[in-house]
Design a protein around this motif. Sequence first.
Motif, PDB file in Angstrom:
ATOM      1  N   ASP A 110      12.774   7.538   8.265  1.00 41.75           N
ATOM      2  CA  ASP A 110      11.585   7.746   9.092  1.00 41.75           C
ATOM      3  C   ASP A 110      12.015   7.843  10.549  1.00 41.75           C
ATOM      4  O   ASP A 110      13.126   7.428  10.914  1.00 41.75           O
ATOM      5  CB  ASP A 110      10.594   6.589   8.893  1.00 41.75           C
ATOM      6  CG  ASP A 110      11.158   5.270   9.385  1.00 41.75           C
ATOM      7  OD1 ASP A 110      11.014   4.968  10.581  1.00 41.75           O
ATOM      8  OD2 ASP A 110      11.763   4.544   8.557  1.00 41.75           O
ATOM      9  N   PRO A 111      11.177   8.414  11.418  1.00 43.08           N
ATOM     10  CA  PRO A 111      11.571   8.630  12.821  1.00 43.08           C
ATOM     11  C   PRO A 111      12.037   7.367  13.531  1.00 43.08           C
ATOM     12  O   PRO A 111      12.986   7.401  14.319  1.00 43.08           O
ATOM     13  CB  PRO A 111      10.299   9.190  13.459  1.00 43.08           C
ATOM     14  CG  PRO A 111       9.570   9.853  12.336  1.00 43.08           C
ATOM     15  CD  PRO A 111       9.847   8.999  11.138  1.00 43.08           C
ATOM     16  N   THR A 165       8.818  12.656  15.743  1.00 40.69           N
ATOM     17  CA  THR A 165       7.594  12.798  14.954  1.00 40.69           C
ATOM     18  C   THR A 165       7.210  14.268  14.826  1.00 40.69           C
ATOM     19  O   THR A 165       6.790  14.727  13.757  1.00 40.69           O
ATOM     20  CB  THR A 165       6.435  12.002  15.599  1.00 40.69           C
ATOM     21  OG1 THR A 165       6.832  10.642  15.764  1.00 40.69           O
ATOM     22  CG2 THR A 165       5.194  12.051  14.721  1.00 40.69           C
TER      23      THR A 165
END
Length: 304
Positions: A33-34, A87
């Motif tokens: 994930d970011p 994102t």
Amino acid sequence: MSTKLAASFYATLSITFWGISFVSTKAVLDKLDPYTVLVIRFGFGALFLLSVLVFMRYPMKLALIHVPALIVLGILGVFVHQIIQATALLTIDASHAGWIISFSPVFTVFLSMIFLHEKVTLSRAIGIGVAIAGVILITTSRSGQGISFAMNIGYLLMLLSTLNWAVYGILLKRLHIPLPSIVITFYMSALSFILTVPILIKGRGWEDLALLSPGEWGHLIFLGVFVSGIAYWYWGKAHEVLEASQASAFMYLEPLATLIAAVLLLNERIFLQSIAGGIIIIVGVIFVNGQVWNLRNILKKRRV
């Protein structure tokens, strides 16, 4: 090497690393994930810079009066900026992100007109309109496949990151901190690492690190050492000599670095419409910065 030439070299390297960073970030977002990507790169960056500082025996003492400015620069220029971009890359191509980031000098001029009361010239008005048209071309280049609302959000986030970067560039020049650029970069990276660690712990993001291939670890190390470390360090060195508007002109090179890396490393499809849009943005930015008229003046002087 002259001081200005050296500063231009530092700016070029920084922009090249940042251009490739879109590709490296995109390459690991399938498994991480970011926030996990960011905390690892900030950690690598801070560790690398600390090692350089210790080896070269740089003074690291920081006066309390400069702490607020350093916090503002770290949060805006590193923490917020990288979270927005990571994102955005969840839903848009790396090559598109590279083209849109070249819009940043337009925001720099906007902010200069608002807060520094610079004049709105015909050249700037034309340039702003042209650059906006280029952004529209890029964001609609995949219309044949149908652009989802999520993809539109990704483009909006990238535009927001260009505004954020313009603010950072102006503040970096205005909030003068009397420390070597590498020391300032270290503190910004360390601050960003501290801010993202709680998010990593809460989301248990470290569990996905075991899924990474050696190549993906290479991308993470590149993001930490070369992007979060060397690029920000060299960008600060460039700003010690160049004006904010002069430094922002090097943003023209970033889409090219992203485009080449995206094709070679991610096998991204390149749409002619997006390339046309990117070129239009750059032409618009040249008008915004008034560099067309500067070139004409140079040529006139040579003729005389």
